[in-house]
Design a protein around this motif. Structure first.
Motif, PDB file in Angstrom:
ATOM      1  N   ILE A  32       0.825  -1.210   0.000  1.00 17.83           N
ATOM      2  CA  ILE A  32       0.000   0.000   0.000  1.00 17.83           C
ATOM      3  C   ILE A  32       0.862   1.263   0.000  1.00 17.83           C
ATOM      4  CG2 ILE A  32      -1.675   1.311   1.400  1.00 17.83           C
ATOM      5  CD1 ILE A  32      -2.520  -1.565   2.450  1.00 17.83           C
ATOM      6  N   ASN A  33       1.942   1.218   0.793  1.00 17.14           N
ATOM      7  CA  ASN A  33       2.653   2.469   1.076  1.00 17.14           C
ATOM      8  C   ASN A  33       3.974   2.683   0.364  1.00 17.14           C
ATOM      9  OD1 ASN A  33       0.715   3.284   2.960  1.00 17.14           O
ATOM     10  ND2 ASN A  33       1.636   1.957   4.507  1.00 17.14           N
ATOM     11  N   ASN A  34       4.705   1.602   0.090  1.00 19.09           N
ATOM     12  CA  ASN A  34       6.088   1.815  -0.300  1.00 19.09           C
ATOM     13  C   ASN A  34       6.587   0.712  -1.228  1.00 19.09           C
ATOM     14  OD1 ASN A  34       8.982   1.789  -0.239  1.00 19.09           O
ATOM     15  ND2 ASN A  34       8.877   3.125   1.554  1.00 19.09           N
ATOM     16  N   GLU A  35       6.804   1.066  -2.476  1.00 20.84           N
ATOM     17  CA  GLU A  35       7.195   0.079  -3.482  1.00 20.84           C
ATOM     18  C   GLU A  35       8.521  -0.599  -3.145  1.00 20.84           C
ATOM     19  OE1 GLU A  35       6.737   1.557  -7.477  1.00 20.84           O
ATOM     20  OE2 GLU A  35       7.848  -0.177  -8.223  1.00 20.84           O
ATOM     21  N   GLU A  36       9.451   0.199  -2.585  1.00 16.26           N
ATOM     22  CA  GLU A  36      10.772  -0.357  -2.265  1.00 16.26           C
ATOM     23  C   GLU A  36      10.657  -1.427  -1.177  1.00 16.26           C
ATOM     24  OE1 GLU A  36      14.822   1.649  -0.951  1.00 16.26           O
ATOM     25  OE2 GLU A  36      13.729   2.808  -2.454  1.00 16.26           O
ATOM     26  N   ASP A  37       9.875  -1.095  -0.124  1.00 20.92           N
ATOM     27  CA  ASP A  37       9.667  -2.074   0.955  1.00 20.92           C
ATOM     28  C   ASP A  37       8.950  -3.311   0.423  1.00 20.92           C
ATOM     29  OD1 ASP A  37      10.788  -0.324   2.656  1.00 20.92           O
ATOM     30  OD2 ASP A  37       8.945   0.237   3.717  1.00 20.92           O
ATOM     31  N   PHE A  38       8.022  -3.090  -0.507  1.00 18.39           N
ATOM     32  CA  PHE A  38       7.288  -4.212  -1.069  1.00 18.39           C
ATOM     33  C   PHE A  38       8.248  -5.133  -1.824  1.00 18.39           C
ATOM     34  CE2 PHE A  38       4.686  -6.139  -4.532  1.00 18.39           C
ATOM     35  CZ  PHE A  38       3.901  -6.941  -3.721  1.00 18.39           C
ATOM     36  N   ASN A  39       9.146  -4.542  -2.613  1.00 17.68           N
ATOM     37  CA  ASN A  39      10.120  -5.362  -3.342  1.00 17.68           C
ATOM     38  C   ASN A  39      11.005  -6.146  -2.377  1.00 17.68           C
ATOM     39  OD1 ASN A  39       9.111  -4.520  -5.776  1.00 17.68           O
ATOM     40  ND2 ASN A  39      10.575  -2.840  -6.001  1.00 17.68           N
ATOM     41  N   ASP A  40      11.388  -5.505  -1.255  1.00 19.08           N
ATOM     42  CA  ASP A  40      12.201  -6.211  -0.252  1.00 19.08           C
ATOM     43  C   ASP A  40      11.438  -7.404   0.317  1.00 19.08           C
ATOM     44  OD1 ASP A  40      14.206  -4.421  -0.599  1.00 19.08           O
ATOM     45  OD2 ASP A  40      13.808  -3.259   1.236  1.00 19.08           O
ATOM     46  N   THR A  68      10.453 -14.719  -1.618  1.00 20.81           N
ATOM     47  CA  THR A  68      10.878 -15.537  -2.759  1.00 20.81           C
ATOM     48  C   THR A  68      12.071 -16.419  -2.375  1.00 20.81           C
ATOM     49  OG1 THR A  68      10.108 -13.818  -4.255  1.00 20.81           O
ATOM     50  CG2 THR A  68      11.604 -15.440  -5.190  1.00 20.81           C
ATOM     51  N   GLN A  69      12.987 -15.839  -1.596  1.00 16.96           N
ATOM     52  CA  GLN A  69      14.138 -16.647  -1.164  1.00 16.96           C
ATOM     53  C   GLN A  69      13.689 -17.841  -0.325  1.00 16.96           C
ATOM     54  OE1 GLN A  69      16.946 -13.994   0.747  1.00 16.96           O
ATOM     55  NE2 GLN A  69      17.280 -12.910  -1.185  1.00 16.96           N
ATOM     56  N   ARG A  70      12.716 -17.572   0.559  1.00 18.61           N
ATOM     57  CA  ARG A  70      12.209 -18.683   1.394  1.00 18.61           C
ATOM     58  C   ARG A  70      11.523 -19.735   0.529  1.00 18.61           C
ATOM     59  NH1 ARG A  70       9.116 -15.769   6.230  1.00 18.61           N
ATOM     60  NH2 ARG A  70       8.262 -17.844   6.537  1.00 18.61           N
ATOM     61  N   MET A  71      10.784 -19.266  -0.485  1.00 15.91           N
ATOM     62  CA  MET A  71      10.113 -20.222  -1.377  1.00 15.91           C
ATOM     63  C   MET A  71      11.143 -21.043  -2.157  1.00 15.91           C
ATOM     64  SD  MET A  71       7.188 -17.643  -2.749  1.00 15.91           S
ATOM     65  CE  MET A  71       6.616 -18.590  -4.141  1.00 15.91           C
ATOM     66  N   GLU A  72      12.221 -20.371  -2.575  1.00 16.44           N
ATOM     67  CA  GLU A  72      13.260 -21.092  -3.340  1.00 16.44           C
ATOM     68  C   GLU A  72      13.886 -22.193  -2.487  1.00 16.44           C
ATOM     69  OE1 GLU A  72      15.560 -17.755  -4.584  1.00 16.44           O
ATOM     70  OE2 GLU A  72      14.507 -17.586  -6.514  1.00 16.44           O
ATOM     71  N   LYS A  73      14.039 -21.894  -1.217  1.00 16.38           N
ATOM     72  CA  LYS A  73      14.592 -22.889  -0.283  1.00 16.38           C
ATOM     73  C   LYS A  73      13.654 -24.113  -0.241  1.00 16.38           C
ATOM     74  CE  LYS A  73      17.821 -23.435   2.870  1.00 16.38           C
ATOM     75  NZ  LYS A  73      19.080 -23.739   2.258  1.00 16.38           N
ATOM     76  N   HIS A  74      12.359 -23.851  -0.104  1.00 20.36           N
ATOM     77  CA  HIS A  74      11.399 -24.967  -0.064  1.00 20.36           C
ATOM     78  C   HIS A  74      11.344 -25.694  -1.402  1.00 20.36           C
ATOM     79  CE1 HIS A  74       9.955 -24.012   3.860  1.00 20.36           C
ATOM     80  NE2 HIS A  74       9.532 -22.811   3.521  1.00 20.36           N
ATOM     81  N   ALA A  75      11.512 -24.942  -2.491  1.00 23.22           N
ATOM     82  CA  ALA A  75      11.397 -25.548  -3.823  1.00 23.22           C
ATOM     83  C   ALA A  75      12.612 -26.398  -4.175  1.00 23.22           C
ATOM     84  CB  ALA A  75      11.190 -24.465  -4.873  1.00 23.22           C
ATOM     85  N   GLU A  76      13.652 -26.345  -3.330  1.00 20.71           N
ATOM     86  CA  GLU A  76      14.796 -27.235  -3.572  1.00 20.71           C
ATOM     87  C   GLU A  76      14.349 -28.691  -3.513  1.00 20.71           C
ATOM     88  OE1 GLU A  76      17.751 -26.168  -0.702  1.00 20.71           O
ATOM     89  OE2 GLU A  76      18.251 -24.285  -1.728  1.00 20.71           O
ATOM     90  N   ASN A  77      13.237 -28.935  -2.799  1.00 26.30           N
ATOM     91  CA  ASN A  77      12.705 -30.307  -2.716  1.00 26.30           C
ATOM     92  C   ASN A  77      12.005 -30.728  -4.006  1.00 26.30           C
ATOM     93  OD1 ASN A  77      13.340 -30.589   0.058  1.00 26.30           O
ATOM     94  ND2 ASN A  77      11.553 -29.332   0.559  1.00 26.30           N
ATOM     95  N   TYR A  78      11.752 -29.763  -4.893  1.00 26.59           N
ATOM     96  CA  TYR A  78      10.992 -30.108  -6.100  1.00 26.59           C
ATOM     97  C   TYR A  78      11.833 -30.922  -7.072  1.00 26.59           C
ATOM     98  CZ  TYR A  78       8.625 -29.880 -10.546  1.00 26.59           C
ATOM     99  OH  TYR A  78       8.033 -30.234 -11.729  1.00 26.59           O
ATOM    100  N   ASN A  79      11.181 -31.933  -7.597  1.00 24.83           N
ATOM    101  CA  ASN A  79      11.821 -32.769  -8.595  1.00 24.83           C
ATOM    102  C   ASN A  79      10.695 -33.245  -9.511  1.00 24.83           C
ATOM    103  OD1 ASN A  79      12.748 -35.047  -9.951  1.00 24.83           O
ATOM    104  ND2 ASN A  79      14.016 -35.721  -8.230  1.00 24.83           N
ATOM    105  N   GLN A  80      10.887 -33.069 -10.805  1.00 23.47           N
ATOM    106  CA  GLN A  80       9.841 -33.427 -11.761  1.00 23.47           C
ATOM    107  C   GLN A  80       9.383 -34.888 -11.601  1.00 23.47           C
ATOM    108  OE1 GLN A  80      10.163 -31.696 -15.797  1.00 23.47           O
ATOM    109  NE2 GLN A  80      10.111 -33.835 -16.450  1.00 23.47           N
TER     110      GLN A  80
END
Lengths: 147, 348
Positions: free
Chosen positions: B180-188, B194-206
């Motif tokens: 709502i307030n701050n694009e920079e904070d939103f990107n952070d 996203t980093q946390r999701m990437e960590k979880h997605a390390e378990n992904y295997n087709q």
């Protein structure tokens, strides 16, 4: 004009009974998050585990539990549902005691109806039964089979 | 800020969840589904019909409004739990669920978020998990990471278990305030999630998607060089009963009678999903189809490399429910997501 929905009846009952000193333990508002988190999840799993069904609202006040169902009309199916709850009252009290850390002294039942009338006989085993409806925004609570 | 909620309960649960910590300044709430009965239902929202929710009277107002196009566009693949918007644009769509992620719900909410990403609106799902369910968490997070890449729009999953609930709640509030307030904070916030999701997605295997226990091929998914095929195995028990005119296979009168018996059947006895639910037996298949598409039809760079087809393996094309419900939302979505669709010759 507002629409008298199931959610409206549940919300109004919660607001009214909290103002009368009851604490809300659990509510199942249509489209809501029945599974919940923390105490709500625990309470829900007690009912699902014992009966594979759950009431719409559960209140507690000084060790008394009030189980409430909400619908357009009170009918036979709801009385059967209450009888099911009574059939395992001892286990229910024990599990609720563990969940909320309080001795449960009694379990009472109630029904919130869209209509102010009901056409069935309420079993004598449902003592102090709360038949609740709303008229001009006011909550009316008729106690049936008063002990 | 305007809140567009799927139901009254979603709006109220959300307000309770964010307490007074979110800087939302809600001016209006509108709800998509309502009912006088036990469940909030309806799909008029697909055409933009929403009902104002009066916060002072804690009630939904009878007279509907028509939502702006930027909201109607977002809900075409089912209504998200919530959309936050200004008067002129959608800011973020939100799913919140306390059902623990499991095989039967892993894909259920995926289309709503993918739709949001497709329309260029960031989205987040607040999802309770059991971290032991590594395979499902891998599919789930990888789907959203790939969707973020395909549509160049943040498509986020904020995962938590019971012990992390409060921390996750604060992360959600922080994300919303930043949006709502701050694009920079939103990107952070987006980068950190996203980093946390990437960590979880390390378990992904087709292979975990294509093969189950003991490396046996999944019954619901096939893949070759050009096509990904989702096999929908839902059945119609009434047809399989083999009794002429029985249950949902009967005429209108017989169906009505059968529906009554379903209403009063004993707990645990068999029902008929085609008569008792508006969506029939279609849930959660649109989600599975979309998840399979994102995970297998696109490469890691977000480029489409395979086509998608769907096969109803136990139902023929002339199944009465299909013919009566061509525009039912879940059936429509399966058709919309699939480049090719086929049916069994007979009931199986």
């Amino acid at each position: 004009m507002i629409r008298i929905t199931q959610s409206y009846l549940i919300n109004q009952t919660i607001i009214n009974l909290i103002s009368k000193g009851w604490s809300l333990l659990y509510s199942d508002i249509p489209g809501g998050k029945r599974s919940g988190i923390g105490i709500i999840a625990n309470i829900n799993s007690i009912w699902e585990g014992l009966y594979n069904l759950s009431p719409d609202i559960v209140f507690e006040n000084k060790g008394e539990i009030l189980l409430i169902e909400v619908d357009r009309n009170l009918n036979k199916e709801y009385l059967e549902k209450f009888s099911k709850y009574i059939s395992k009252e001892k286990e229910l009290k024990e599990k609720l005691k563990n969940a909320i850390g309080k001795e449960i002294t009694c379990i009472k039942f109630g029904f919130v109806s869209k209509s102010d009338k009901y056409k069935i006989t309420i079993n004598r085993n449902l003592k102090d039964f709360n038949f609740i409806y709303f008229k001009d925004g006011l909550m009316i609570n008729k106690i049936i089979n008063a002990s | 800020m305007v809140v567009w909620a799927e139901s009254e309960a979603e709006a109220l649960d959300f307000i309770k969840l964010i307490e007074n910590k979110a800087e939302l300044k809600i001016s209006n709430i509108y709800v998509a589904k309502r009912s006088s009965g036990k469940r909030d239902v309806g799909s008029k929202y697909i055409n933009g019909v929403y009902y104002p929710y009066d916060l002072n009277r804690n009630a939904t107002v009878d007279k509907s409004i028509i939502a702006p196009k930027f909201i109607t566009d977002l809900v075409q693949w089912c209504s998200p739990d919530l959309i936050l918007s200004t008067e002129t644009k959608a800011l973020i769509s939100i799913e919140t669920t306390y059902h623990t992620l499991a095989f039967n719900n892993v894909a259920q909410r995926i289309p709503r978020q993918i739709r949001s990403a497709k329309m260029g609106v960031p989205s987040v799902i607040f999802q309770k998990v059991d971290y032991k369910f590594k395979v499902g968490i891998g599919w789930f997070t990888k789907t959203f990471l790939k969707a973020s890449k395909i549509y160049s729009t943040p498509c986020l999953a904020l995962l938590f278990d019971d012990s992390e609930f409060l921390e996750a709640k604060l992360s959600l509030i922080k994300l919303l305030n930043a949006r709502i307030n701050n694009e920079e904070d939103f990107n952070d916030s987006v980068n950190s999630l996203t980093q946390r999701m990437e960590k979880h997605a390390e378990n992904y295997n087709q292979d975990t998607l294509l093969r189950g226990r003991n490396s046996k091929p999944r019954t619901w998914l096939n893949m070759d060089d050009n096509w990904v095929e989702v096999i929908i195995g839902v059945r119609d028990n009434c047809a399989l009963a083999g009794i002429k005119g029985f249950g949902c296979q009967g005429n209108d009168v017989e169906r009505r009678e059968f529906r009554k018996t379903l209403k009063f059947r004993k707990l645990g006895s068999k029902g008929c999903v085609w008569l008792s639910k508006g969506t029939g037996g279609m849930d959660p298949y649109p989600g599975l189809v979309k998840m399979a598409e994102i995970l297998l039809c696109y490469n890691d760079e977000g480029k489409r490399v395979k086509k998608l087809k769907t096969y109803f393996s136990s139902l023929p094309k002339d199944f009465w429910w299909f013919e009566h419900n061509r525009n039912e939302i879940y059936y429509r979505l399966i058709n919309e997501f699939s480049e090719k669709i086929s049916y069994s010759e007979i009931y199986k």
